[in-house]
Scaffold this motif. Sequence first.
Motif, PDB file in Angstrom:
ATOM      1  N   SER A  45       1.703   2.490   4.281  1.00 41.12           N
ATOM      2  CA  SER A  45       2.102   1.111   4.514  1.00 41.12           C
ATOM      3  C   SER A  45       0.912   0.255   4.967  1.00 41.12           C
ATOM      4  N   ARG A  49      -0.501  -3.046   3.215  1.00 38.84           N
ATOM      5  CA  ARG A  49      -0.544  -4.294   3.983  1.00 38.84           C
ATOM      6  C   ARG A  49      -1.948  -4.889   4.002  1.00 38.84           C
ATOM      7  N   GLU A  55      -2.762  -7.369   7.028  1.00 36.35           N
ATOM      8  CA  GLU A  55      -3.429  -6.582   8.073  1.00 36.35           C
ATOM      9  C   GLU A  55      -4.924  -6.608   7.723  1.00 36.35           C
ATOM     10  N   GLN A  84      10.687  -2.426   1.658  1.00 33.81           N
ATOM     11  CA  GLN A  84      11.841  -1.537   1.810  1.00 33.81           C
ATOM     12  C   GLN A  84      13.076  -2.299   2.317  1.00 33.81           C
ATOM     13  N   ASP A 161       6.417  -1.262  -1.309  1.00 39.00           N
ATOM     14  CA  ASP A 161       6.418  -0.424  -0.107  1.00 39.00           C
ATOM     15  C   ASP A 161       7.775   0.266   0.027  1.00 39.00           C
TER      16      ASP A 161
END
Length: 228
Positions: A45, A49, A55, A84, A161
């Motif tokens: 993840s 990201r 991120e 998700q 994701d």
Amino acid sequence: MATVTLDTLRKEFDNGRIVAVDDVSLDVADGEFVTVVGPSGCGKSTTLRMIAGLESPTSGSIRIGGEDVTDLHARDRDVAMVFQNYALYPHKTVRENMAFGLRMSTDLSKAERREKVDETAEMMGIEELLDDTPGELSGGQKQRVALGRAIVREPDVFLFDEPLSNLDAKLRTTMRTEIQRLQDELGVTSIYVTHDQEEAMTMGDRLAILDGGELQQTGRPKDVYERP
Ligand code: ADP
Ligand code: ADP
């Protein structure tokens, strides 16, 4: 369409006490579908990201279509992510949810946006749901809307994701086929994250196996799983 290149991409948390992503390098070709598989907590993840710009990496770089996007804001990257938990706006209608991404990323007229949303809704079989809000939809319908919202933007890169983890087994099978159909039709470069080995076996041109933040190996599903 675009290539995606990760060069010694690293993400540490808690002042380096947690190394979530440990110098991962990966080349994804134009139009390729790569499935990243590994156990919970292995950094899947966080990797996605970082590609999406949600991120910032501790070190290393990310290029999309040859352009270094490492320091670019998420909205300036031509990627669309499917989560998700769907991540739909609960108080907006399906139409508004789908149009929202368009407004952020293009300078189309209102009529053009409307037409694009209609076209995409038809492609996803959700044209009857356009006036509903997410609360009125089943899990499978929500994920169709989330896919539609990603597709309508015509991104260079799709990031998935664990998009099917919250669906029951039957719907997972249907949506797998659906995602593969979209991939064939649109040919968009895609990175698909899952902890489910069976899913990994059946999705994608190439597997990338992640463990403890490190990329263990990549290869065609058949070759990766047939090795001792
Ligand atoms: P996966 O998606 O494979 O389940 P994640 O990328 O979510 O893995 O997490 C990788 C590791 O980094 C895990 O040990 C997780 O607890 C940790 N981690 C992820 N996000 C954060 C955060 N914001 N702060 C601290 N640790 C984090
Ligand atoms: P996923 O595995 O899909 O990332 P998680 O439930 O592990 O789902 O993570 C959800 C969110 O919590 C993410 O934004 C992640 O960065 C953050 N997170 C995960 N692990 C930690 C942690 N140890 N400390 C703080 N935040 C975390």
